[in-house]
Write an enzyme that holds these catalytic residues in place. Structure first.
Site, PDB file in Angstrom:
ATOM      1  N   HIS A  12      -5.535   4.478  -4.375  1.00  0.00           N
ATOM      2  CA  HIS A  12      -6.566   4.917  -4.002  1.00  0.00           C
ATOM      3  C   HIS A  12      -7.245   6.288  -4.537  1.00  0.00           C
ATOM      4  CE1 HIS A  12      -6.021   2.644  -0.284  1.00  0.00           C
ATOM      5  NE2 HIS A  12      -4.739   2.597  -0.518  1.00  0.00           N
ATOM      6  N   TYR A  60       4.137  10.459   0.581  1.00  0.00           N
ATOM      7  CA  TYR A  60       2.799  11.101   0.412  1.00  0.00           C
ATOM      8  C   TYR A  60       3.030  12.415   0.238  1.00  0.00           C
ATOM      9  CZ  TYR A  60       0.090   7.108   1.506  1.00  0.00           C
ATOM     10  OH  TYR A  60      -0.567   5.851   1.510  1.00  0.00           O
ATOM     11  N   ASN A  89      -5.939   2.393   6.472  1.00  0.00           N
ATOM     12  CA  ASN A  89      -6.593   1.488   5.673  1.00  0.00           C
ATOM     13  C   ASN A  89      -7.854   0.910   6.557  1.00  0.00           C
ATOM     14  OD1 ASN A  89      -5.418   1.965   3.200  1.00  0.00           O
ATOM     15  ND2 ASN A  89      -4.293   0.149   3.267  1.00  0.00           N
TER      16      ASN A  89
END
Ligand code: NDP
Length: 484
Positions: free
Chosen positions: A54, A337, A127
């Site tokens: 991404h 993350y 997503n």
């Protein structure tokens, strides 16, 4: 000093933009040209490491307005009737998406929203498809490696992509979506977003339920054919990024309607498949969508690096009335993350304006690289000098039950915990004949671009396990064209 002098990074007027300081017109450059040194050094340090997946993203600011009433399910201020909250959204390329890729690759797209709520930042990091390739975070690094570059020639290789997929049959649902029409959204504005996982919500009475987020595009879902995508990859590879920016610049503000599926807490124990399995959707017939509100994006970013490249989304950013769930991929992501941001842009990334909460931060974290906000005493807790203390109500929110032996096993609690059932439903009950034809065509094209035995035979088995007829058509198509 006028308002319009170029300055050094220290704010003093700069001597020249074109001429270095030299000893005579033909002599060497002097070390005391500190402005030249500053310029070269700053340029050398312009890039931060790009995100692993991404990496290529487009963003905008906007607002989220609650239009429904879900107060029976969550006490989160951001979701209370009438609430309006500032948001920042980022749409991105998917698994093999490096910063230079075309916007028209057949792949998933990221769809992340940061809500600057009155109770701290809440992120839905999802997503454009409602499910994921794998269930266990242990497989995540290898999923991305298989979709990126080989060691020897540093190129992408469909053979390793399909090698990984066919050895991970739980990928079949997502692969079916991506090989179908929705595998290439026309633009970021023309795709839905999904929170992927089951999350928890907690209401004012302390009751917990499970929730899935769906962002439905108000522009309508529109996709590109493989042929259109291939052409744009050569002629307009930034088409989705530019489309978002241009639409907002001309006042055509894109919006998405947020709906949720709510599953009562007790249902999860006896539902026909594990509702925390991120490779599955919750059928709408069992858990219909309930409208929550609308996100409208109405302000473009002005500095891509500070606002998009340094944006840090993470499912660990939860607020009162919201929480995680036993979905093991979600739990893995809630570590990974935050850790990726620490590694990429630093431990104090929350202080970068795009990430900064719009509420006072009273954390005991201190120091570290690039801290720009002052900390004050006391710097420890517990203390007797009136420092901030935790909110006991927050501790009471974490209350799903779990026990058992430590194991390394897949989900096994529910009768329908299979790999291919929902992929088959998508192929047979949702797609029509023309859509199936395009899927078969897309898979044949993808597989022909480099997939070799023994992976090739496994690709045919993989598709036959989902749907025998589709699998046979793919095998026939690949073998026929490779014999020409
Ligand atoms: P429904 O008939 O109620 O839902 C089917 C959904 O499929 C639609 O709402 C639409 O999602 C989505 N869809 C339509 N065309 C495509 C396509 N070409 N590729 C991917 N998705 C498409 O049935 P169920 O809820 O029982 O789900 C049946 C199947 O639909 C699932 O196995 C799953 O593959 C797919 N699906 C289900 C979703 C869910 O949350 N239940 C969400 C998305 C897909 P949308 O309305 O979000 O555009």
């Amino acid at each position: 000093m006028t308002d319009n002098f170029t300055t050094t990074d220290g704010g003093a007027p700069a001597p020249s933009s074109e001429r270095s300081l030299t000893l005579g017109p033909n002599g060497p450059i002097l070390l005391q040209d500190t402005y030249l040194i500053e310029q070269l050094a700053a340029f050398n340090r312009e890039r931060v490491p790009e995100r692993q997946p991404h990496a290529k993203g487009a963003s905008a600011f906007g607002r989220f307005e609650v239009t429904g009433d879900v107060s029976a399910y969550t006490k989160a201020a951001v979701f209370q009737p009438g609430a309006v909250t500032d948001v920042f959204a980022r749409f991105s390329s998917g698994n093999n998406g490096e910063r230079g890729v075309s916007d028209t690759l057949r792949d998933t797209r990221g769809f992340s929203v940061k809500f600057y709520t009155s109770e701290g930042n809440y992120d839905i990091v999802g997503n454009n498809v409602p499910i994921f390739f794998i269930r266990d975070p242990l497989k995540f690094p290898n999923l991305i490696r298989a979709n990126k570059r080989r060691a020897d020639n540093d190129c992408h290789d469909h053979n390793m992509v399909w090698d990984f997929f066919t050895r991970s049959p739980e990928s079949s649902h997502l692969v079916t979506v991506v090989m179908g029409d929705r595998g290439i959204p026309r633009t970021h504005r023309h795709m839905n977003g999904y929170g992927l996982h089951a999350f928890s919500w907690i209401n004012v009475g302390g009751e917990i339920c499970w929730v899935k987020y769906h962002w439905k595009t108000d522009q309508g879902v529109e996709c590109l054919t493989q042929q259109e995508a291939d052409r744009l990859a050569g002629t307009d590879p930034n088409c989705s990024m530019l489309d978002l920016h241009r639409a907002i610049a001309r006042g055509e503000f894109p919006s998405w309607t947020l709906g949720v599926q709510i599953m009562p807490y007790e249902d999860a124990k006896s539902y026909r498949f594990n509702p925390f399995d991120v490779t599955k959707v919750w059928p709408h017939a069992d858990y219909p969508l309930i409208e929550v509100g609308r996100m409208t994006l109405d302000r473009n970013v002005t500095d891509h690096h500070t606002e998009v490249e340094q944006a840090a989304f993470g499912p660990h950013n939860i607020v009162p009335g919201t929480g995680l769930s036993p979905d093991r991929l979600l739990l893995g992501r809630s570590f990974a993350y935050a850790d990726a941001h620490r590694a990429r842009i630093g431990v104090n990334h929350h202080q970068i304006p795009v990430n900064a909460p719009k509420v006072p931060v009273r954390s005991y974290s201190k120091d570290g690289r690039m801290r720009v906000q002052n900390v004050s005493d006391p710097v420890y807790t517990p203390n007797t000098v009136g420092g901030p203390a935790p909110d006991p109500a927050r501790a009471a929110e974490v209350h799903w039950a779990a026990d058992g032996e430590m194991v390394r096993e897949g989900y096994t609690l529910h009768p329908d915990d299979d790999d291919v059932g929902q992929a088959r439903t998508l192929l047979r009950a949702v797609m029509d004949e023309a859509q199936r034809d395009r899927l078969v065509h897309n898979v044949i094209g993808h597989v022909r671009a480099g997939v070799r035995e023994p992976v090739l035979s496994r690709v045919f088995d993989y598709w036959c396990a989902i749907d025998r007829e589709v699998g046979q058509r793919i095998e026939h198509g690949v073998r026929a064209t490779s014999n020409q």
